[in-house]
Design an enzyme around this catalytic site. Structure first.
Site, short mmCIF file in Angstrom:
data_model
loop_
_atom_site.label_atom_id
_atom_site.label_comp_id
_atom_site.label_asym_id
_atom_site.label_seq_id
_atom_site.Cartn_x
_atom_site.Cartn_y
_atom_site.Cartn_z
N LYS A 29 -9.08 -2.44 0.66
CA LYS A 29 -8.27 -3.55 1.48
C LYS A 29 -9.33 -4.60 1.90
O LYS A 29 -10.36 -4.31 2.19
CB LYS A 29 -7.52 -3.10 2.43
CG LYS A 29 -6.46 -4.08 2.91
CD LYS A 29 -4.97 -3.76 2.20
CE LYS A 29 -3.91 -4.25 2.63
NZ LYS A 29 -2.67 -3.87 1.91
N1 GLU Z 1 -1.21 -5.80 -0.72
C1 GLU Z 1 -0.17 -5.04 -1.42
C2 GLU Z 1 -0.05 -3.53 -0.58
O1 GLU Z 1 -0.41 -3.55 0.68
C3 GLU Z 1 -0.43 -4.80 -3.00
C4 GLU Z 1 -1.90 -4.53 -3.33
C5 GLU Z 1 -2.20 -4.46 -4.75
O2 GLU Z 1 -1.42 -5.04 -5.43
O3 GLU Z 1 -3.09 -4.17 -5.00
O4 GLU Z 1 0.50 -2.59 -1.36
#
Ligand code: GLU
Length: 471
Positions: free
Chosen positions: A134
């Site tokens: 993240k």
């Molecule tokens: N931000 C989204 C989540 O929290 C998607 C993450 C992604 O597609 O890599 O799941």
């Protein structure tokens, strides 16, 4: 008689003043990484109740790497401003790190670490070959121009350099970032790595630039498939059928807005929604077209004609069958869990319910469908986008939806079956745990969240043991 003052803070201790006696009691700690740890710790006795295994649990929980960057950017006022950026790679034992980038004033290291850990568990539970990651930049996207956001994005991606890559760490959209932001991520990385197929370095891209059909609505669609399957398999007996059911949604961004539309199309009444400025309520159901056009005109759902105004958090407490928190973390705590009126809470945001609030909801017979599953549709379609990019293919929306449904249904079944098995064997787990932790209270029966964790952590554990610890 006494009155108790309950204060909840992100860190520190909670003090209750009881008829003049100052007592220190354990706090409901809203620090996200510690909250993720408490959720994880609830699963560990069901993963491996052996004392000597503690080191492995640490390894599985602690992030592999945390990058903190200071990003100087010239804003439209002509001056240099600095922003803090973070990228955490939580775990890559099952595949490259995967997870979004958020732009939000509250972005901090602890939150990004927790969000990265949740990505690891989501990918493992849905059985897609990614680890968790993240990132985020602490900035206020609401006051930044598009050109400023582009410069922040480019500086962030350039500074991360080869710490991102199609086979190492792959970003995607998250709070206040979108397909345009991902186009800038792609372009920046591509300028630094000419002459190769860089499309799989980032997902959630625009359709014209290697994006996947169905990615924009994937989180909401995945949540709906999870809900539909739980309902049809009898796992939510307290709920009526979807047509006519009342749904309240906290949030009206990409996830909240799309979830509202999908549930309404299936015949549900959306009785309340909100955004960061406040909420709106109509007990018989909102006219979503009107809400959307009001938001288009004014920038907010607040004051849509014919609706009753509510606070952003009050939306969580309206009478309804299904409550969907689709905004930020730690929205349901011990301060409001007793006032939730829904029979089922389906998490669309990451980490909207604290473990202590989970206990209150569970005691009250309210089922919580955990984010690890219900908020994982986005990353599942991100995986499909990555596969399409590697193969230079473009799948149809029907194809993407079919594969998404299959993936979500399989994960629901695994979570539900695992919970049933753990409940059957609860006495054995209790016995084994009591030998390791003789002073601890007896293990609580596992919730769906704990079962989801057990599946995910087991998968990461097995992959780690099979690979072995290097050297
Ligand atoms: N931000 C989204 C989540 O929290 C998607 C993450 C992604 O597609 O890599 O799941």
């Amino acid at each position: 008689m006494f009155s108790a003052t309950v204060m909840i803070r992100r860190t520190g201790t909670l003090w209750s003043r009881l008829t003049g006696n100052l007592m220190q009691t354990p706090i409901e700690d809203l620090d996200l990484f510690r909250m993720a740890r408490r959720q994880f710790d609830r699963a560990i006795p069901f993963v491996h109740p052996l004392k000597g295994w503690r080191g492995m649990a640490e390894m599985l929980f602690e992030p592999e790497r945390t990058i903190k960057l200071t990003l100087p950017v010239v804003l439209d006022d002509g001056f240099v401003h600095t922003f803090q950026g973070y990228r955490v790679l939580h775990d890559n034992v099952r595949g490259p790190g995967k997870g979004g980038i958020r732009f939000h004033p509250d972005v901090n290291e602890s939150d990004v670490k927790a969000l990265a850990a949740w990505m690891t568990w989501k990918c493992a539970l849905t059985d897609i070959p990614f680890g968790g990651a993240k990132g985020g930049v602490a900035c206020d996207p609401k006051i930044l121009s598009a050109a400023e956001k582009q410069r922040i994005t480019r500086r962030f991606i350039a500074a991360l350099g080869d710490d991102l890559g199609p086979h190492t760490d792959i970003p995607a959209p998250d709070l206040y970032t979108d397909s345009q932001t991902m186009a800038w991520v792609y372009d920046t990385y591509s300028m630094m790595h000419p002459g190769q197929n860089n499309l799989p370095v980032v997902t959630g891209k625009p359709l014209d630039l290697g994006g996947s059909e169905g990615r924009e609505t994937a989180t909401a669609q995945g949540l709906f498939y999870v809900f539909e399957h739980l309902l049809s398999s009898g796992a939510l007996p307290s709920l009526p059928d979807i047509p006519g059911s009342r749904v309240a949604i906290q949030g009206f961004g990409n996830v909240g807005g799309n979830t509202a539309r999908i549930f309404q199309r299936a015949g549900a009444h959306i009785v309340a929604v909100s955004d960061s400025r406040g909420g709106i309520h109509v007990p018989d159901g909102l006219d979503l077209t009107q809400v959307e056009s009001h938001k288009e005109k004014t920038g907010s759902v607040v004051a849509t004609p014919g609706t009753t105004p509510l606070g952003h958090r009050e939306v969580l407490e309206v009478p309804c069958d299904i409550l969907i928190p689709a905004a930020l973390e730690t929205q349901i705590t011990t301060a409001n869990a007793a006032r939730i009126k829904a029979s089922v809470v389906i998490e669309a945001a990451n980490g909207p319910i604290t473990p202590e609030a989970d206990d209150v909801l569970s005691d009250r017979g309210i089922t919580v469908v955990p984010d690890l599953l219900s908020a994982s549709g986005g990353v599942v379609v991100s995986y499909f986008e990555w596969v399409q990019n590697l193969a230079n293919e473009h799948w149809t929306e029907t194809d993407v939806h079919d594969r998404l449904r299959t993936t979500m249904v399989r994960a629901v079944d695994t979570m539900v079956t695992t919970r049933a098995t753990l409940l059957d064997e609860l006495d054995d787990y209790r016995e084994a745990w009591a030998e390791v932790q003789p002073d601890a209270p007896p293990l609580a029966p596992p919730t769906l969240r704990t079962a989801a964790y057990v599946v995910a952590v087991q998968r990461c554990r097995r992959a780690t043991e099979q690979r072995g610890i290097w050297p």
